[in-house]
Motif scaffolding. Sequence first.
Motif, PDB file in Angstrom:
ATOM      1  N   GLU A  90       8.048  17.468 -18.333  1.00 32.42           N
ATOM      2  CA  GLU A  90       7.981  16.340 -19.047  1.00 32.42           C
ATOM      3  C   GLU A  90       7.733  16.641 -20.128  1.00 32.42           C
ATOM      4  O   GLU A  90       6.798  17.786 -20.798  1.00 32.42           O
ATOM      5  N   VAL A  92       7.619  14.568 -23.880  1.00 31.61           N
ATOM      6  CA  VAL A  92       7.215  13.043 -24.607  1.00 31.61           C
ATOM      7  C   VAL A  92       7.264  13.079 -26.035  1.00 31.61           C
ATOM      8  O   VAL A  92       6.830  14.415 -26.573  1.00 31.61           O
ATOM      9  N   GLY A  97       4.800   7.360 -25.826  1.00 27.40           N
ATOM     10  CA  GLY A  97       6.717   7.244 -25.987  1.00 27.40           C
ATOM     11  C   GLY A  97       5.982   7.539 -24.284  1.00 27.40           C
ATOM     12  O   GLY A  97       5.420   8.051 -23.319  1.00 27.40           O
ATOM     13  N   GLU A  98       7.692   6.929 -22.787  1.00 25.48           N
ATOM     14  CA  GLU A  98       7.428   7.742 -21.799  1.00 25.48           C
ATOM     15  C   GLU A  98       8.096   9.184 -21.565  1.00 25.48           C
ATOM     16  O   GLU A  98       8.756   9.286 -22.862  1.00 25.48           O
ATOM     17  N   GLU A 100      10.435  11.823 -20.869  1.00 24.74           N
ATOM     18  CA  GLU A 100      11.645  12.596 -20.005  1.00 24.74           C
ATOM     19  C   GLU A 100      11.512  13.348 -19.647  1.00 24.74           C
ATOM     20  O   GLU A 100      10.723  14.311 -19.708  1.00 24.74           O
ATOM     21  N   LYS A 101      12.084  13.281 -18.220  1.00 20.77           N
ATOM     22  CA  LYS A 101      12.098  14.521 -17.139  1.00 20.77           C
ATOM     23  C   LYS A 101      13.358  15.633 -16.731  1.00 20.77           C
ATOM     24  O   LYS A 101      14.205  14.651 -16.351  1.00 20.77           O
TER      25      LYS A 101
END
Length: 125
Positions: A90, A92, A97-98, A100-101
């Motif tokens: 993951e 960040v 923020g969300e 990104e995976k």
Amino acid sequence: SLDSPASIARSRIMFAVRAVRPLARAAPAVRAFSEAPAASVMTLNFSLPHMNIYADKTVDRVIIPGAEGVYGVTAGHTPIVSQLKPGVVEIVHEAAGEAEKYFVSGGVSFSHDKSVTGISAFEAG
């Protein structure tokens, strides 16, 4: 019998244990800390054998599926080398923020003392 495969394997293991035992006694466990000044940003390099996903990208933090467990890396993290197990990396980019995976099948992660983390994965998606 003394020439059986199990006997040979057992003697090789005992030889290796006897050879390593003095080294284990001689070197006390010491936790290493970075001498570098604390960084306020973290740089990520994330690559696959055939391409770079990120090169010198500034990020807030990264969550990594290490072989010994999942762990997070932020700016100023203690240097660490870890084998990756199959799992989700993951990324960040901003504190709020969300993430990104990316699913990775395995690989290696290096976190250096200057807040640079490199992730080299076999494949990611």
